[in-house]
Scaffold this motif. Structure first.
Motif, PDB file in Angstrom:
ATOM      1  N   MET A   1       0.989  -1.261   0.051  1.00  0.00           N
ATOM      2  CA  MET A   1      -0.093  -0.098   0.199  1.00  0.00           C
ATOM      3  C   MET A   1       0.761   1.157  -0.170  1.00  0.00           C
ATOM      4  O   MET A   1       0.588   2.239  -0.541  1.00  0.00           O
ATOM      5  N   TRP A   2       2.160   1.042   0.577  1.00  0.00           N
ATOM      6  CA  TRP A   2       2.753   2.452   0.737  1.00  0.00           C
ATOM      7  C   TRP A   2       3.410   2.748  -0.681  1.00  0.00           C
ATOM      8  O   TRP A   2       3.572   3.935  -0.986  1.00  0.00           O
ATOM      9  N   ALA A   3       3.409   1.802  -1.289  1.00  0.00           N
ATOM     10  CA  ALA A   3       3.881   2.106  -2.874  1.00  0.00           C
ATOM     11  C   ALA A   3       2.766   2.869  -3.667  1.00  0.00           C
ATOM     12  O   ALA A   3       3.090   3.566  -4.381  1.00  0.00           O
ATOM     13  N   ALA A   8       0.830   7.663  -6.169  1.00  0.00           N
ATOM     14  CA  ALA A   8      -0.308   8.618  -5.917  1.00  0.00           C
ATOM     15  C   ALA A   8       0.417  10.196  -5.696  1.00  0.00           C
ATOM     16  O   ALA A   8      -0.129  11.097  -6.197  1.00  0.00           O
ATOM     17  N   ALA A   9       1.214  10.291  -4.487  1.00  0.00           N
ATOM     18  CA  ALA A   9       1.658  11.102  -4.173  1.00  0.00           C
ATOM     19  C   ALA A   9       2.576  11.875  -5.428  1.00  0.00           C
ATOM     20  O   ALA A   9       2.541  13.322  -5.525  1.00  0.00           O
ATOM     21  N   ALA A  10       3.296  11.079  -5.838  1.00  0.00           N
ATOM     22  CA  ALA A  10       4.161  11.628  -7.044  1.00  0.00           C
ATOM     23  C   ALA A  10       3.359  12.068  -8.088  1.00  0.00           C
ATOM     24  O   ALA A  10       3.539  13.248  -8.647  1.00  0.00           O
ATOM     25  N   ALA A  11       2.330  11.502  -8.398  1.00  0.00           N
ATOM     26  CA  ALA A  11       1.567  11.848  -9.634  1.00  0.00           C
ATOM     27  C   ALA A  11       0.655  13.168  -9.175  1.00  0.00           C
ATOM     28  O   ALA A  11       0.552  14.101 -10.139  1.00  0.00           O
ATOM     29  N   ARG A  62       6.718   8.102 -10.344  1.00  0.00           N
ATOM     30  CA  ARG A  62       5.582   7.546 -10.112  1.00  0.00           C
ATOM     31  C   ARG A  62       5.595   6.127 -10.728  1.00  0.00           C
ATOM     32  O   ARG A  62       5.211   4.870  -9.928  1.00  0.00           O
ATOM     33  N   ARG A  63       5.949   6.049 -11.827  1.00  0.00           N
ATOM     34  CA  ARG A  63       5.982   4.775 -12.641  1.00  0.00           C
ATOM     35  C   ARG A  63       6.986   3.852 -11.829  1.00  0.00           C
ATOM     36  O   ARG A  63       6.806   2.728 -11.769  1.00  0.00           O
ATOM     37  N   TRP A  64       8.306   4.211 -11.495  1.00  0.00           N
ATOM     38  CA  TRP A  64       9.323   3.608 -10.960  1.00  0.00           C
ATOM     39  C   TRP A  64       8.747   3.070  -9.413  1.00  0.00           C
ATOM     40  O   TRP A  64       9.173   1.897  -9.385  1.00  0.00           O
ATOM     41  N   ILE A  65       8.182   3.849  -8.959  1.00  0.00           N
ATOM     42  CA  ILE A  65       7.728   3.471  -7.556  1.00  0.00           C
ATOM     43  C   ILE A  65       6.904   2.029  -7.464  1.00  0.00           C
ATOM     44  O   ILE A  65       6.934   1.096  -6.862  1.00  0.00           O
ATOM     45  N   VAL A  66       5.896   2.242  -8.470  1.00  0.00           N
ATOM     46  CA  VAL A  66       4.624   1.232  -8.515  1.00  0.00           C
ATOM     47  C   VAL A  66       5.017  -0.101  -9.201  1.00  0.00           C
ATOM     48  O   VAL A  66       4.275  -1.054  -9.176  1.00  0.00           O
ATOM     49  N   LEU A  67       6.040   0.229 -10.208  1.00  0.00           N
ATOM     50  CA  LEU A  67       6.163  -1.036 -11.116  1.00  0.00           C
ATOM     51  C   LEU A  67       6.360  -2.341 -10.324  1.00  0.00           C
ATOM     52  O   LEU A  67       5.624  -3.402 -10.582  1.00  0.00           O
ATOM     53  N   THR A  68       7.343  -2.582  -9.516  1.00  0.00           N
ATOM     54  CA  THR A  68       7.766  -3.641  -8.792  1.00  0.00           C
ATOM     55  C   THR A  68       6.572  -4.224  -7.931  1.00  0.00           C
ATOM     56  O   THR A  68       6.239  -5.468  -7.718  1.00  0.00           O
ATOM     57  N   PRO A  69       6.108  -3.213  -7.062  1.00  0.00           N
ATOM     58  CA  PRO A  69       5.084  -3.868  -5.899  1.00  0.00           C
ATOM     59  C   PRO A  69       3.810  -4.162  -6.804  1.00  0.00           C
ATOM     60  O   PRO A  69       2.999  -5.294  -6.325  1.00  0.00           O
ATOM     61  N   SER A  70       3.362  -3.549  -8.074  1.00  0.00           N
ATOM     62  CA  SER A  70       2.221  -4.322  -8.652  1.00  0.00           C
ATOM     63  C   SER A  70       2.403  -5.469  -9.292  1.00  0.00           C
ATOM     64  O   SER A  70       1.431  -6.369  -9.151  1.00  0.00           O
TER      65      SER A  70
END
Length: 596
Positions: A1-3, A8-11, A62-70
């Motif tokens: 969830m943190w990711a 979302a914060a970055a976007a 934004r893309r970098w943060i969410v890619l691996t967790p998803s």
């Protein structure tokens, strides 16, 4: 969830930065451009450039943060789905087409991953940006802001109507995709049958009809999507046109500066993408919701063949297998047909070999499936050494009882891995474990007369291909029998595992099996009189009940129905031998003709 939160914060920060740029433009227009101070334009222009660079950096972050967790979420969901499919009973898999399960495990979860990484974040952020942007517009000019917001009301009405219609079509589309996957899988697996009967064109026409149905549904989805896009693109354009006319009039009246008017329309331009994306993101979210529903269709499926809350254990099973007043009916079977097994009573003594015979469809295979809880009895009990099989964990039960089926299924793995499937403790690479594995493997292949495995291109390491289709039916059956023997069970259940073997090979296998069956309790479904000869005793299954138990000679003497069953088996065996001889003669004639 943190990711997700960080993404979302970055976007959101990127979008807020983009909303700041119009304010700088207002300063430029109302300040240096109006005053003629050219020197002040350069630092403000550099500020605009810096804000644009920061916006781009936030989008990349934004893309970098969410890619691996998803991808991790997708992997966990896929693992959970596969584990659930392994845990669910055979009755579930009897009802569900494999293509539907495959589409859920692959395409649906891929869609959920993309939505988590992209759709969810942008939907939340863009909605927030629209609200913040609307507040900024009103702060610049409450008249223009209210006009702009009033023009957006039709969008919410259309969006509400779109949601209900699109959800239904999206579910239908994904279900049809699963049906199409099932059709492809069945055609690939049954390609030999289709070719043998010349039914390729028929299969193609059926596939075309299903594909056309899916195409029609996808066109309906596209039409709904296009309709909402029309509203999303036209309504903001009309709103801007009205605001432009009204804004020029207000500026002429002196109620707005030129800079404020420029900033208003620059802000409206920044809001154009969030507003336009709502239609796409809404459709994306509805597709993801449907995919999630389909995923939980499987995960929420109740498992009626589970492990007990307080399992018992049998450390050294003797191998006594007993059926006591066993009743069984398939889950979807109408009540008017009654129970397939209607009060079966049968006891196999430790070390005894029992042949189970009966007419086709009387429930022999079903009865064997109850021993390892592939299905659960609907009445009565099956016990191992006096312990109800439902009181054991399924893992322990299936360690004590091994099965070989008539329809031998192998996996896309090596011969070694297929045969040692029931002995996971022999999968290590240390020399001692490897030596024991080789011993067990050699013995099992010898008993099953599967020495052909050594002559395969890579010997025992040869991959047998999907479902073992690179091998003949008899070869697959022998490897499946070797797998059951290698498991070293206390009870061996054989569901006519020699049906695809020629008579000579069957005799050799039966001779070797006698050494195994001397110390192992065995229940053998017999479709050949020669298989009956392996047994110490024979049980006759008739109309859902065991009507006679005794030696082969005793039943021949005392049971008229047994004599009828045996004569039917003998007739079937003679037909099979005649067919085999005809095939041999045809093959010999073909070879002679080729030589000429």
């Amino acid at each position: 969830m943190w990711a997700l939160a960080a993404s979302a914060a970055a976007a959101l920060l990127a979008q807020l930065v983009s909303l700041t740029i119009p304010q700088v433009l207002q300063w430029i227009v109302d300040g240096p451009l109006t005053d003629g101070d050219r020197g002040a334009i350069v630092p403000l222009s550099l500020l605009v450039f810096g804000l644009g660079a920061l916006e781009a950096a936030m989008f990349a972050l934004r893309r970098w943060i969410v890619l691996t967790p998803s991808t991790r979420v997708e992997a966990r969901m896929r693992n959970a789905l596969y584990a659930k499919l392994q845990d669910l009973p055979v009755s579930f898999h009897d009802r569900w087409p494999s293509g539907q399960l495959l589409s859920r495990a692959v395409s649906d979860l891929g869609l959920v991953r993309r939505w988590l990484a992209f759709g969810l974040v942008l939907l939340v952020v863009n909605l927030l940006v629209i609200v913040i942007g609307a507040a900024i517009l009103i702060s610049m000019s409450w008249v223009l802001g209210l006009v702009y917001l009033a023009c957006s009301v039709p969008l919410w009405i259309v969006g509400y109507r779109f949601e209900g219609r699109y959800s239904e079509v999206s579910r239908r589309s994904q279900d049809q995709s699963g049906d199409l996957a099932t059709a492809v899988e069945e055609s690939v697996h049954g390609i030999r049958v289709l070719k043998a009967f010349g039914r390729g064109k028929h299969a193609l026409s059926t596939f075309r009809a299903q594909a056309e149905s899916l195409r029609s549904t996808e066109i309906e989805k596209a039409r709904l999507d296009a309709n909402i896009w029309v509203w999303i693109l036209v309504v903001p354009a009309v709103a801007l046109a009205i605001c432009l006319v009204l804004g020029v009039w207000l500026a002429a009246q002196g109620e707005l500066t030129v800079g404020e008017l420029v900033a208003f329309f620059a802000t409206a331009t920044v809001l154009a993408w969030p507003i336009e994306s709502i239609g796409f993101l809404l459709a994306f979210s509805l597709d993801a919701r449907t995919a999630t529903d389909r995923f939980f269709d499987i995960l929420d499926e109740p498992n009626r063949v589970g492990d007990p809350a307080r399992p018992v254990s049998i450390e050294r099973p003797r191998g006594e297998l007993a059926f006591t007043d066993v009743h069984f009916r398939y889950q979807d079977s109408p009540e008017r047909f009654g129970d397939l097994l209607d009060g079966v009573d049968l006891v196999l003594r430790p070390g005894e070999t029992m042949a189970l015979v009966g007419l086709t469809g009387c429930g022999k295979t079903t009865m064997t499936a109850l021993t390892t809880r592939l299905y659960d009895v609907t009445g009565g009990s099956v016990t191992l050494d006096g312990v109800d099989v439902r009181a054991l964990t399924r893992e322990e039960l299936r360690r004590h009882i091994a099965m070989a089926f008539e329809d031998a299924t192998l996996f896309s793995a090596s011969v070694r891995e297929n045969v040692l499937l029931g002995r996971p403790e022999l999968a290590g690479d240390d020399p001692e474990t490897r030596a024991e594995a080789d011993r067990v493997l050699t013995e099992a292949l010898r008993i099953a007369q599967a020495g052909f495995a050594y002559d395969l291109p890579e010997g025992l390491e040869t991959k047998v291909g999907e479902e073992g289709m690179s091998l003949s039916g008899g070869q697959r059956q022998r490897l499946a029998l070797a797998r059951a023997v290698a498991a070293d069970p206390a009870v061996l259940v054989l569901d006519d595992p020699l049906s695809a073997l020629d008579v000579a090979t069957e005799e050799k296998v039966e001779a070797e099996l006698r050494s195994v069956l001397a110390d192992t309790t065995a229940l053998i479904v017999a479709h050949r009189p020669s298989t009956v000869m392996l047994a110490d005793r024979v049980a006759l299954l008739e109309e859902g009940r065991i009507t006679a138990v005794g030696t082969h000679q005793e039943l021949l003497r005392d049971s008229e129905h047994y004599r009828f069953v045996i004569s039917s088996l003998e007739d079937e065996e003679r037909r099979a031998e005649a067919q085999e001889a005809d095939l041999f003669d045809d093959d010999l004639d073909d070879r002679k003709e080729a030589v000429r």
